[in-house]
Scaffold this motif. Structure first.
Motif, short mmCIF file in Angstrom:
data_model
loop_
_atom_site.label_atom_id
_atom_site.label_comp_id
_atom_site.label_asym_id
_atom_site.label_seq_id
_atom_site.Cartn_x
_atom_site.Cartn_y
_atom_site.Cartn_z
N LYS A 28 16.17 -33.01 19.87
CA LYS A 28 17.49 -32.62 19.34
C LYS A 28 17.84 -33.45 18.10
CE LYS A 28 19.36 -32.42 23.76
NZ LYS A 28 20.48 -32.45 24.70
N ILE A 29 17.56 -34.75 18.15
CA ILE A 29 17.84 -35.63 17.01
C ILE A 29 17.01 -35.20 15.81
CG2 ILE A 29 17.59 -37.99 16.13
CD1 ILE A 29 18.23 -38.93 19.06
N SER A 30 15.72 -34.92 16.04
CA SER A 30 14.81 -34.62 14.93
C SER A 30 15.06 -33.24 14.31
CB SER A 30 13.36 -34.71 15.39
OG SER A 30 13.01 -33.63 16.24
N THR A 31 15.80 -32.40 15.01
CA THR A 31 16.07 -31.05 14.49
C THR A 31 17.56 -30.82 14.24
OG1 THR A 31 16.10 -30.16 16.74
CG2 THR A 31 14.01 -30.01 15.53
N ALA A 32 18.31 -31.88 14.09
CA ALA A 32 19.76 -31.75 13.87
C ALA A 32 20.06 -30.90 12.63
CB ALA A 32 20.40 -33.14 13.72
N HIS A 33 19.19 -30.96 11.63
CA HIS A 33 19.40 -30.18 10.41
C HIS A 33 19.35 -28.67 10.65
CE1 HIS A 33 15.05 -30.51 10.79
NE2 HIS A 33 14.95 -29.48 9.98
N THR A 34 18.78 -28.24 11.79
CA THR A 34 18.73 -26.81 12.14
C THR A 34 19.79 -26.46 13.19
OG1 THR A 34 17.12 -27.07 13.94
CG2 THR A 34 16.24 -26.73 11.70
N LYS A 35 20.64 -27.44 13.52
CA LYS A 35 21.66 -27.28 14.55
C LYS A 35 21.04 -26.90 15.90
CE LYS A 35 25.29 -25.76 11.29
NZ LYS A 35 24.93 -26.64 10.26
#
Length: 163
Positions: A28-35
């Protein structure tokens, strides 16, 4: 049916890298930019064999839902996640971990088939393979950053302590 193969050297214990790689919370942290959000199945902690997670994320300007399942698992050497439902026609993501001196070599094989037949083949050539490669590289950079610092403890300690 492209296969993306990546290798990342991480200066950390193999078990830590293995566990970070299957952490829903770090994903989740690593893909925060994709919400990206885990909305069903295993939604936090460390995913295990036969468990599923359903993700909702915004990719290429469109919200998408994808469910994957852990179909193979041998701690701390490898695990495999495969798409159960989602926009791809299919995908299989193998995560392999080996010790190289005091470091860990993380090797990813992401094998997939784009949706939409011949249109999907064209999309893959034009942008999809590059997009997926960039996503995987970014994710591995997060794993590396957390594993090579004390940040891994905030992710793993609530669930289990690596041996």
């Amino acid at each position: 049916m492209p296969t993306i193969a990546l290798q990342t050297i991480i200066k950390a214990d193999k078990k830590i890298v293995f566990d970070l790689s299957r952490s829903i919370d770090l994903h989740k942290i690593s893909t925060a930019h994709t919400k990206e959000e885990a909305i069903a199945g295993k939604t936090s902690g460390l995913i295990e064999l036969e468990e599923q997670v359903t993700w909702r994320a915004k990719h290429l300007g469109v919200f998408q839902t994808l469910t994957s399942k852990i179909t193979a698992y041998q701690s701390p050497d490898y695990f495999v996640d495969e798409m159960v439902r989602g926009v791809f026609k299919r995908f299989r993501h193998e995560h392999h971990f080996s010790t190289v001196g005091s470091d860990t070599l993380l090797t990813d094989y992401f094998d997939y088939t784009a949706p939409f037949g011949i249109l999907g083949v064209c999309m893959d050539i034009i942008f999809l393979q590059k997009y997926m490669t960039t996503l995987l590289i970014k994710r591995n950079q997060y794993i590396k950053t957390f594993a090579e610092s004390d940040q891994w403890k905030a992710i793993l300690n609530p669930y289990q302590k690596p041996k």
